[in-house]
Scaffold this motif. Structure first.
Motif, PDB file in Angstrom:
ATOM      1  N   ALA A   1       0.815  -1.221   0.000  1.00 41.12           N
ATOM      2  CA  ALA A   1       0.000   0.000   0.000  1.00 41.12           C
ATOM      3  C   ALA A   1       0.844   1.266   0.000  1.00 41.12           C
ATOM      4  O   ALA A   1       0.315   2.379  -0.015  1.00 41.12           O
ATOM      5  CB  ALA A   1      -0.942  -0.011   1.213  1.00 41.12           C
ATOM      6  N   VAL A   2       2.186   1.114   0.027  1.00 45.19           N
ATOM      7  CA  VAL A   2       3.057   2.280   0.210  1.00 45.19           C
ATOM      8  C   VAL A   2       3.561   2.816  -1.136  1.00 45.19           C
ATOM      9  O   VAL A   2       4.152   2.077  -1.916  1.00 45.19           O
ATOM     10  CB  VAL A   2       4.257   1.908   1.110  1.00 45.19           C
ATOM     11  CG1 VAL A   2       5.285   3.045   1.132  1.00 45.19           C
ATOM     12  CG2 VAL A   2       3.773   1.590   2.518  1.00 45.19           C
ATOM     13  N   LEU A   3       3.310   4.101  -1.381  1.00 48.17           N
ATOM     14  CA  LEU A   3       3.861   4.741  -2.579  1.00 48.17           C
ATOM     15  C   LEU A   3       5.247   5.298  -2.270  1.00 48.17           C
ATOM     16  O   LEU A   3       6.213   5.043  -2.969  1.00 48.17           O
ATOM     17  CB  LEU A   3       2.937   5.869  -3.061  1.00 48.17           C
ATOM     18  CG  LEU A   3       3.461   6.646  -4.268  1.00 48.17           C
ATOM     19  CD1 LEU A   3       3.453   5.774  -5.523  1.00 48.17           C
ATOM     20  CD2 LEU A   3       2.636   7.910  -4.502  1.00 48.17           C
ATOM     21  N   GLU A   4       5.345   6.079  -1.196  1.00 49.23           N
ATOM     22  CA  GLU A   4       6.622   6.660  -0.784  1.00 49.23           C
ATOM     23  C   GLU A   4       6.732   6.627   0.735  1.00 49.23           C
ATOM     24  O   GLU A   4       5.727   6.707   1.433  1.00 49.23           O
ATOM     25  CB  GLU A   4       6.722   8.118  -1.246  1.00 49.23           C
ATOM     26  CG  GLU A   4       6.999   8.246  -2.725  1.00 49.23           C
ATOM     27  CD  GLU A   4       7.226   9.687  -3.127  1.00 49.23           C
ATOM     28  OE1 GLU A   4       8.190   9.913  -3.874  1.00 49.23           O
ATOM     29  OE2 GLU A   4       6.465  10.555  -2.680  1.00 49.23           O
ATOM     30  N   ALA A   5       7.966   6.552   1.196  1.00 48.91           N
ATOM     31  CA  ALA A   5       8.159   6.499   2.645  1.00 48.91           C
ATOM     32  C   ALA A   5       9.477   7.138   3.020  1.00 48.91           C
ATOM     33  O   ALA A   5      10.432   7.132   2.235  1.00 48.91           O
ATOM     34  CB  ALA A   5       8.134   5.049   3.129  1.00 48.91           C
ATOM     35  N   SER A   6       9.506   7.715   4.187  1.00 46.88           N
ATOM     36  CA  SER A   6      10.752   8.242   4.728  1.00 46.88           C
ATOM     37  C   SER A   6      10.737   8.002   6.229  1.00 46.88           C
ATOM     38  O   SER A   6       9.697   8.133   6.864  1.00 46.88           O
ATOM     39  CB  SER A   6      10.861   9.729   4.414  1.00 46.88           C
ATOM     40  OG  SER A   6      12.092  10.221   4.874  1.00 46.88           O
ATOM     41  N   VAL A   7      11.894   7.643   6.744  1.00 46.40           N
ATOM     42  CA  VAL A   7      11.949   7.280   8.163  1.00 46.40           C
ATOM     43  C   VAL A   7      12.972   8.162   8.878  1.00 46.40           C
ATOM     44  O   VAL A   7      14.093   8.329   8.388  1.00 46.40           O
ATOM     45  CB  VAL A   7      12.323   5.785   8.314  1.00 46.40           C
ATOM     46  CG1 VAL A   7      12.564   5.429   9.777  1.00 46.40           C
ATOM     47  CG2 VAL A   7      11.241   4.898   7.715  1.00 46.40           C
ATOM     48  N   VAL A   8      12.566   8.759   9.976  1.00 45.84           N
ATOM     49  CA  VAL A   8      13.487   9.587  10.765  1.00 45.84           C
ATOM     50  C   VAL A   8      13.415   9.164  12.229  1.00 45.84           C
ATOM     51  O   VAL A   8      12.561   8.376  12.622  1.00 45.84           O
ATOM     52  CB  VAL A   8      13.146  11.095  10.669  1.00 45.84           C
ATOM     53  CG1 VAL A   8      13.235  11.572   9.226  1.00 45.84           C
ATOM     54  CG2 VAL A   8      11.780  11.388  11.260  1.00 45.84           C
ATOM     55  N   ALA A   9      14.321   9.738  12.996  1.00 45.32           N
ATOM     56  CA  ALA A   9      14.327   9.462  14.433  1.00 45.32           C
ATOM     57  C   ALA A   9      13.244  10.286  15.126  1.00 45.32           C
ATOM     58  O   ALA A   9      13.027  11.446  14.786  1.00 45.32           O
ATOM     59  CB  ALA A   9      15.687   9.808  15.013  1.00 45.32           C
ATOM     60  N   ARG A  10      12.564   9.673  16.070  1.00 41.10           N
ATOM     61  CA  ARG A  10      11.638  10.418  16.923  1.00 41.10           C
ATOM     62  C   ARG A  10      12.064  10.152  18.366  1.00 41.10           C
ATOM     63  O   ARG A  10      12.488   9.037  18.697  1.00 41.10           O
ATOM     64  CB  ARG A  10      10.208   9.926  16.678  1.00 41.10           C
ATOM     65  CG  ARG A  10       9.168  10.620  17.553  1.00 41.10           C
ATOM     66  CD  ARG A  10       7.764  10.133  17.219  1.00 41.10           C
ATOM     67  NE  ARG A  10       6.817  10.609  18.235  1.00 41.10           N
ATOM     68  CZ  ARG A  10       5.568  10.190  18.347  1.00 41.10           C
ATOM     69  NH1 ARG A  10       5.097   9.275  17.506  1.00 41.10           N
ATOM     70  NH2 ARG A  10       4.777  10.660  19.292  1.00 41.10           N
ATOM     71  N   ALA A  11      11.983  11.172  19.148  1.00 41.32           N
ATOM     72  CA  ALA A  11      12.358  10.983  20.554  1.00 41.32           C
ATOM     73  C   ALA A  11      11.508   9.865  21.160  1.00 41.32           C
ATOM     74  O   ALA A  11      10.350   9.693  20.785  1.00 41.32           O
ATOM     75  CB  ALA A  11      12.160  12.286  21.317  1.00 41.32           C
ATOM     76  N   ASP A  12      12.128   9.118  22.077  1.00 47.60           N
ATOM     77  CA  ASP A  12      11.442   7.963  22.637  1.00 47.60           C
ATOM     78  C   ASP A  12      11.795   7.905  24.121  1.00 47.60           C
ATOM     79  O   ASP A  12      12.972   7.871  24.496  1.00 47.60           O
ATOM     80  CB  ASP A  12      11.911   6.692  21.908  1.00 47.60           C
ATOM     81  CG  ASP A  12      11.102   5.458  22.290  1.00 47.60           C
ATOM     82  OD1 ASP A  12      10.452   4.879  21.407  1.00 47.60           O
ATOM     83  OD2 ASP A  12      11.129   5.082  23.482  1.00 47.60           O
ATOM     84  N   GLU A  13      10.744   7.928  24.956  1.00 46.78           N
ATOM     85  CA  GLU A  13      10.975   7.977  26.410  1.00 46.78           C
ATOM     86  C   GLU A  13      11.833   6.817  26.886  1.00 46.78           C
ATOM     87  O   GLU A  13      12.711   6.962  27.719  1.00 46.78           O
ATOM     88  CB  GLU A  13       9.643   7.972  27.147  1.00 46.78           C
ATOM     89  CG  GLU A  13       8.909   9.285  27.045  1.00 46.78           C
ATOM     90  CD  GLU A  13       7.639   9.293  27.892  1.00 46.78           C
ATOM     91  OE1 GLU A  13       7.254   8.213  28.395  1.00 46.78           O
ATOM     92  OE2 GLU A  13       7.045  10.372  28.024  1.00 46.78           O
ATOM     93  N   GLN A  14      11.557   5.646  26.314  1.00 50.66           N
ATOM     94  CA  GLN A  14      12.256   4.463  26.785  1.00 50.66           C
ATOM     95  C   GLN A  14      13.629   4.267  26.130  1.00 50.66           C
ATOM     96  O   GLN A  14      14.605   3.989  26.805  1.00 50.66           O
ATOM     97  CB  GLN A  14      11.405   3.224  26.494  1.00 50.66           C
ATOM     98  CG  GLN A  14      12.015   1.947  27.064  1.00 50.66           C
ATOM     99  CD  GLN A  14      10.999   0.819  27.109  1.00 50.66           C
ATOM    100  OE1 GLN A  14       9.958   0.870  26.442  1.00 50.66           O
ATOM    101  NE2 GLN A  14      11.270  -0.187  27.919  1.00 50.66           N
ATOM    102  N   TRP A  15      13.715   4.480  24.813  1.00 52.15           N
ATOM    103  CA  TRP A  15      14.915   4.098  24.058  1.00 52.15           C
ATOM    104  C   TRP A  15      15.769   5.275  23.592  1.00 52.15           C
ATOM    105  O   TRP A  15      16.762   5.083  22.902  1.00 52.15           O
ATOM    106  CB  TRP A  15      14.516   3.256  22.841  1.00 52.15           C
ATOM    107  CG  TRP A  15      13.723   2.032  23.207  1.00 52.15           C
ATOM    108  CD1 TRP A  15      12.405   1.821  22.994  1.00 52.15           C
ATOM    109  CD2 TRP A  15      14.224   0.869  23.874  1.00 52.15           C
ATOM    110  NE1 TRP A  15      12.020   0.607  23.478  1.00 52.15           N
ATOM    111  CE2 TRP A  15      13.131  -0.020  24.035  1.00 52.15           C
ATOM    112  CE3 TRP A  15      15.479   0.472  24.375  1.00 52.15           C
ATOM    113  CZ2 TRP A  15      13.247  -1.261  24.659  1.00 52.15           C
ATOM    114  CZ3 TRP A  15      15.596  -0.768  24.987  1.00 52.15           C
ATOM    115  CH2 TRP A  15      14.497  -1.615  25.131  1.00 52.15           C
ATOM    116  N   GLY A  16      15.349   6.487  23.979  1.00 51.38           N
ATOM    117  CA  GLY A  16      16.098   7.645  23.483  1.00 51.38           C
ATOM    118  C   GLY A  16      15.544   8.099  22.144  1.00 51.38           C
ATOM    119  O   GLY A  16      15.000   9.190  22.022  1.00 51.38           O
TER     120      GLY A  16
END
Lengths: 575, 575
Positions: free
Chosen positions: B485-500
């Protein structure tokens, strides 16, 4: 780093500048296609990984014997892998490779080895006695002052082992053993300056004093890429070595093939081998069995193919085979026949002094539709400059003014740019002459056509002057070639009581042509020419027999001129 | 001329040395194929004779206004003939061409024009107000100290004439009129030094301070030829301009096409045009009707083709069409689909600082036999160095030691050689950093595979650090892309309480994909990734919507990072 004053001010550094050299091509080929065949010679098949390691061994072995910057390594061999390797291994050590024409005699080779101060001589087993004799001549001339070069004999398992044993018994090092003394991981470096010399080659010339043409890394890099570009030669090309590698470094295709990660198929018996001519059979067989896509050949090779006995020709071709021809302009009839067989002919022109071919008759698709004759006429021209040669013109040699682009005004063909040699070795006078007025003077005469394409008409000295009028011997040859009984022809000036000079044709008839009555055939050829040429251009004499050739397949016109002299002047005829 | 001391001593002269510059290509193209189409734009069709004359006119007109050495000429335009002409006409005058990204806003363009001290601004009629606004900003900032550049407006008959009239009413010179003031026989000269600058291009970057990448004549010449060589692009190629010419000078293909006497087909509406995206329809139509053999495109262009509605696709292709892609690695699924349609994909990688692409995933015939997945995996790698780039490695950025060729050890990708820029304009600090330790530092992280091919894993700043472990956002993107179902995707870092940090995926669903229930689709994508990735690599958040892109089609990760920041940290989950 100080701020630059303007946009042109940023300096060179290690990260953004390095010398251009074809050595980079080899490193890359070994990385890109390590398992692909690099050089094939009979049962021997090297990969690019092998070739890179072998070249580094060679460089390292040379360096360990203090052969490096300023040294010359001579190579005397037909088309075998070691010659290919010398094109990389020798310059990797910083030295200059000098491939010697194997048809030269010992006194001439002695002259070359002495003139180039060769420190190493690599010699094919079958040519060992040539090297030995040459070195003996130098030793005798120089007496105690002669330092014997390192002699390396290259064994070839396709040859009788006797000559190898004999060479080894005389103290030469075997090539493979020599390689063993080198490090296959040798950390070669590009030259500090791309203007450093990479190769030396002596003009085989029709003159008595060979001149040493020095080429540099920059030019070799640029002309190698140019040679791929103008020929539409792509990555992975399979190239058959009909052209000797010792002839202008195989027109730079030694280096081009590394840039393309292509494959070299060696033909030991090439057209100028003393033991046998390159045969049509060998060419057709390599095309059918080894995937050959490209080869180069002087017109004599094209002749051989066109006149191949049906049993030797494997037709139709399994793919389009690209043939580059240069030297003399091939006769239109040969060009047309090759096209009909399915070969794609690229016609080029150049000299040792321009890294081999440096002009190309760039083909225009619209010419495809023209009648055969017209196509052949356009195709026989020498064309326009290579991408790597920045200047090409036809000029009045005295004023340097370009001739009009009228297809008829004769001038000297001149070149300039990165595709022109560094110069002649130890020959300041020849350099001054060759480079006069900021152009390289080819010594060839030609015209510029209305479309800007040049056409060679003659070597300056090949012009025949009859009754004060210039006759182009090349044009007369073209006409003679069209005669159905003629295999090869060459036309020179013969003294003429009435006209000063007149054309004299030397002709080799085709096998099977009826040449029992030479006088009748000569008369027929003259009649044939009279229908095609101005009357005073028609040969007044026709002489039959094999034509003397240089090692590179060029017809030795100076020998024919000598023969014409022996014949004496053409007698004044009563009209 | 004095006798040389040794074989390296022969000097340079006018006959055997000239500066390398792509300008030579144009002169030659006009000679070789004067009547062949050089640049085609809708109803406009120039021949090589035209283009050469027009470029000389441009150079002459500039020179007559004292624009020459040290001057910069800015060009703000989509893919139209004038941009092509500026690539030759401007350097023929001795000046530097700076093609400006047309999607930039006025304050940024103002910064560039001021930073480069542009003396001339050539602007397409539709972008006139962008130029006007930019110049106004500079004028306001600099007050009296501002010298207004010469403003040339380029009319385009495929556009509404209103914007042209408006520009002319404001005192700009019309481009064709400007050309009329120049001499079509202008005697241009190559630069005295091939290190002279030819082009300036600002990194569109994901950073806030654009850096001005300066390129020189030598590099442009060499990388242009390299670009033909690695792509198997031959004489007479027909090239479709989907890639903006303002993007790294069209990856040097502006100049390559002159070397090949090829034809440029302009696409004004390219993928980053503000008015419309490049469409699959336009690409298929150019292939079917204009003989296109080659085009370049960022992965987004490939995406467009693969997902074209059947009505827009003209299949089967009339010939093999060669597509070069670079930028981000295209997802394996897209590579495979393109191959099935009959496009031959060449995957390259490079930066503005390396004249555009400078590494290529050189294809090996033996890979043809592998299963699709395996082929795609091999194909998605960035490969080996171009012929024109002499050094490429993956190193530990601190010690500069090469990483092992194990396919897993991450290091920085570094380059060196003639394919590396001259430097950044007026930015000594950036130059010192970029060229530290004798290599150009790409800022990209990658690995070296056992076969020596490199693979980009991430921009240094795109690494996501989760629980102290590095996650390659590129690898996560690859997995997300495979979801149907994915045409385009981009992945970035998001702050995470548990993992940084944890991966956050931004996704554009395909047309027709069921995205009515975003939470369900997000859950499905996560499950899909869990089957393919280590658990901690699976995106913990999936956000739907269009992706922000730079003018060159790169996804603006910094904007996505800002969005991820707005989302706040991922809450600690109870397991």
């Amino acid at each position: 780093m100080a701020a630059e004053r303007d946009i042109d001010d940023l300096p060179r550094g290690g990260a953004n500048y390095t010398a251009l050299t074809p050595l980079w091509f080899l490193e890359r080929a070994a990385l890109a296609h390590p398992a692909r065949a690099s050089v094939v010679h009979g049962p021997v098949r090297y990969t690019w990984a092998d070739t890179y390691r072998r070249c580094r061994r060679l460089a390292s072995a040379l360096a360990r014997r203090s052969v490096g910057h300023g040294s010359t390594v001579a190579v005397i061999a037909p088309n075998i892998p070691a010659v290919y390797e010398a094109h990389f291994g020798v310059p990797m050590a910083g030295a200059v490779v000098n491939c010697v024409n194997i048809r030269l005699n010992a006194p001439t080779v002695a002259f070359l080895l002495e003139h180039s101060s060769a420190e190493v001589v690599m010699v094919d087993q079958e040519f060992f006695s040539l090297a030995e004799d040459s070195l003996r001549i130098i030793a005798e001339q120089k007496k105690g002052a002669f330092k014997q070069p390192l002699l390396i004999v290259i064994g070839d398992q396709t040859c009788d082992p006797v000559s190898l044993k004999s060479a080894l018994s005389k103290g030469a090092i075997e090539y493979e053993e020599f390689l063993e003394t080198g490090d296959p991981e040798f950390a070669w470096k590009p030259p500090q300056d791309e203007w450093k010399s990479i190769a030396l080659g002596y003009t085989s010339g029709t003159t008595s004093n060979p001149k040493g043409v020095v080429l540099h890394h920059r030019g070799a890099y640029l002309m190698s890429l140019s040679g791929a570009l103008v020929w539409g030669m792509n990555e992975g090309a399979v190239y058959l070595w009909t052209l000797p590698m010792f002839h202008c470094n195989g027109w730079c295709y030694t280096w081009t093939l590394a840039a393309l990660c292509g494959t070299s198929i060696c033909l030991r018996q090439h057209f100028c081998s003393p033991s046998s001519q390159v045969t049509a059979k060998a060419i057709f067989s390599a095309i059918a069995n080894q995937g050959v896509t490209h080869f180069c050949g002087a017109p004599v090779v094209l002749n051989t193919i066109v006149n191949a006995p049906p049993a030797d020709a494997i037709l139709p071709l399994p793919r389009v085979v690209n043939v580059m021809t240069a030297g003399a302009a091939p006769p239109p009839s040969v060009l047309a026949s090759m096209s009909k067989l399915g070969f794609r002919i690229t016609h080029t022109y150049g000299l040792s002094e321009t890294y081999g071919p440096s002009t190309v008759c760039a083909w225009k698709p619209e010419w495809d539709e023209l009648p055969d004759d017209e196509r052949a006429r356009l195709h026989a021209r020498q064309g326009i400059r290579y991408v790597g040669l920045e200047g090409l013109d036809v000029v009045d040699p005295k004023t340097m003014a370009p001739v009009p682009a009228d297809g008829s005004t004769l001038g000297e063909i001149v070149m300039r740019g990165n595709g022109v040699m560094k110069g002649y070795l130890k020959n300041p006078r020849a350099n001054a002459e060759a480079f006069e007025n900021g152009w390289f003077h080819s010594g060839d005469l030609g015209v510029k056509h209305t479309d800007g394409y040049i056409e060679v008409k003659d070597r300056a000295k090949d012009i025949i002057i009859s009754g004060g009028e210039n006759i182009s011997s090349l044009e007369v040859e073209k006409a003679v070639y069209q005669h159905p009984a003629v295999l090869e022809a060459s036309v020179v000036a013969r003294a003429d009581e009435q006209w000063g000079e007149s054309p004299c044709a030397f002709v080799t008839p085709k096998d099977g042509a009826d040449s029992s009555d030479e006088a009748a055939l000569a008369g027929d050829i003259m009649r044939f020419c009279r229908e095609r040429l101005p009357g005073y251009w028609v040969p007044k004499s026709v002489v039959f027999g094999p034509l003397p050739k240089t090692a590179t397949g060029k017809i030795k016109k100076h020998e024919l001129r000598a023969k014409a002299k022996e014949l004496g002047p053409v007698r004044k005829s009563r009209m």
